[in-house]
Scaffold this motif. Structure first.
Motif, PDB file in Angstrom:
ATOM      1  N   TYR A  80      -3.862   0.452  -2.717  1.00 20.53           N
ATOM      2  CA  TYR A  80      -3.217  -0.812  -2.393  1.00 20.53           C
ATOM      3  C   TYR A  80      -3.453  -1.849  -3.471  1.00 20.53           C
ATOM      4  O   TYR A  80      -4.349  -1.733  -4.295  1.00 20.53           O
ATOM      5  CB  TYR A  80      -3.663  -1.332  -1.026  1.00 20.53           C
ATOM      6  CG  TYR A  80      -5.098  -1.764  -0.941  1.00 20.53           C
ATOM      7  CD1 TYR A  80      -5.436  -3.111  -1.030  1.00 20.53           C
ATOM      8  CD2 TYR A  80      -6.113  -0.848  -0.745  1.00 20.53           C
ATOM      9  CE1 TYR A  80      -6.750  -3.518  -0.929  1.00 20.53           C
ATOM     10  CE2 TYR A  80      -7.427  -1.245  -0.639  1.00 20.53           C
ATOM     11  CZ  TYR A  80      -7.740  -2.583  -0.739  1.00 20.53           C
ATOM     12  OH  TYR A  80      -9.042  -2.977  -0.642  1.00 20.53           O
ATOM     13  N   TYR A 105       0.818  -1.210   0.000  1.00 24.47           N
ATOM     14  CA  TYR A 105       0.000   0.000   0.000  1.00 24.47           C
ATOM     15  C   TYR A 105       0.853   1.261   0.000  1.00 24.47           C
ATOM     16  O   TYR A 105       1.985   1.264   0.454  1.00 24.47           O
ATOM     17  CB  TYR A 105      -0.974   0.005   1.177  1.00 24.47           C
ATOM     18  CG  TYR A 105      -0.339   0.010   2.551  1.00 24.47           C
ATOM     19  CD1 TYR A 105      -0.092   1.201   3.224  1.00 24.47           C
ATOM     20  CD2 TYR A 105       0.014  -1.178   3.175  1.00 24.47           C
ATOM     21  CE1 TYR A 105       0.482   1.210   4.481  1.00 24.47           C
ATOM     22  CE2 TYR A 105       0.588  -1.182   4.432  1.00 24.47           C
ATOM     23  CZ  TYR A 105       0.820   0.012   5.082  1.00 24.47           C
ATOM     24  OH  TYR A 105       1.386   0.016   6.324  1.00 24.47           O
ATOM     25  N   PRO A 142      -5.002  -5.124   5.886  1.00 23.21           N
ATOM     26  CA  PRO A 142      -4.970  -3.675   5.648  1.00 23.21           C
ATOM     27  C   PRO A 142      -5.744  -2.829   6.656  1.00 23.21           C
ATOM     28  O   PRO A 142      -5.192  -1.880   7.207  1.00 23.21           O
ATOM     29  CB  PRO A 142      -5.544  -3.523   4.243  1.00 23.21           C
ATOM     30  CG  PRO A 142      -5.278  -4.820   3.583  1.00 23.21           C
ATOM     31  CD  PRO A 142      -5.390  -5.846   4.671  1.00 23.21           C
TER      32      PRO A 142
END
Length: 152
Positions: free
Chosen positions: A47, A7, A25
């Motif tokens: 990402y 990311y 994430p």
């Protein structure tokens, strides 16, 4: 093999702030929000899921070295970037496997069989397909929502 996200965090003026990798994430970003003093200036996060942690970390190292995000700590000497020709070969190989997988699935191949052949998880293949806007993946997710198929 464990899918890992690479990311990039950006400010409102599209300035790159930070590059990282994670398998989770949302949890990682919540942690950043708690402990990073620069978090209030974050505007968006871009990402991409990659098939392995090693692949994600290699791309992360190259991104940090090439893009110099201001909030990444200096890379230790043992985390030198992967040579560009090696990274390109790796990326080309990954893209070839992905294309073959999506072609087989679009032709009616079984997801579990394709996942086993690619050495990827079925969830990773669906996630990658959605990320790349592959019609097969979008149709598969619609079938999951309708209860016609279950993703293992």
């Amino acid at each position: 093999m464990t899918a890992t996200a690479l990311y990039r965090i950006y400010s409102q003026d599209d300035a790159l702030l930070y590059v990282g990798t994670t398998r989770h994430p949302r949890g990682r970003w919540k942690q950043h929000a708690k402990d990073k003093p620069w978090w209030p200036i974050v505007h968006y996060i871009d990402y991409k899921w990659l098939p392995t942690q090693a692949h994600a970390e290699a791309l992360e190292q190259n991104a940090i070295a090439a893009e110099c995000p201001p909030h990444n700590k200096q890379m230790p000497p043992w985390r030198l970037p992967v040579p560009v020709p090696l990274m390109q070969a790796w990326t080309d190989s990954f893209d070839s496997v992905a294309e073959l997988a999506f072609e087989a699935l679009s032709g009616g191949a079984d997801l579990a069989a394709v996942a086993e052949a690619a050495d990827w998880s079925p969830r990773y293949i669906v996630r990658l397909g959605l990320q790349r806007h592959v019609p097969w993946a979008e149709q598969y997710v619609a079938r999951i929502r309708e209860g016609k198929v279950k993703l293992s």
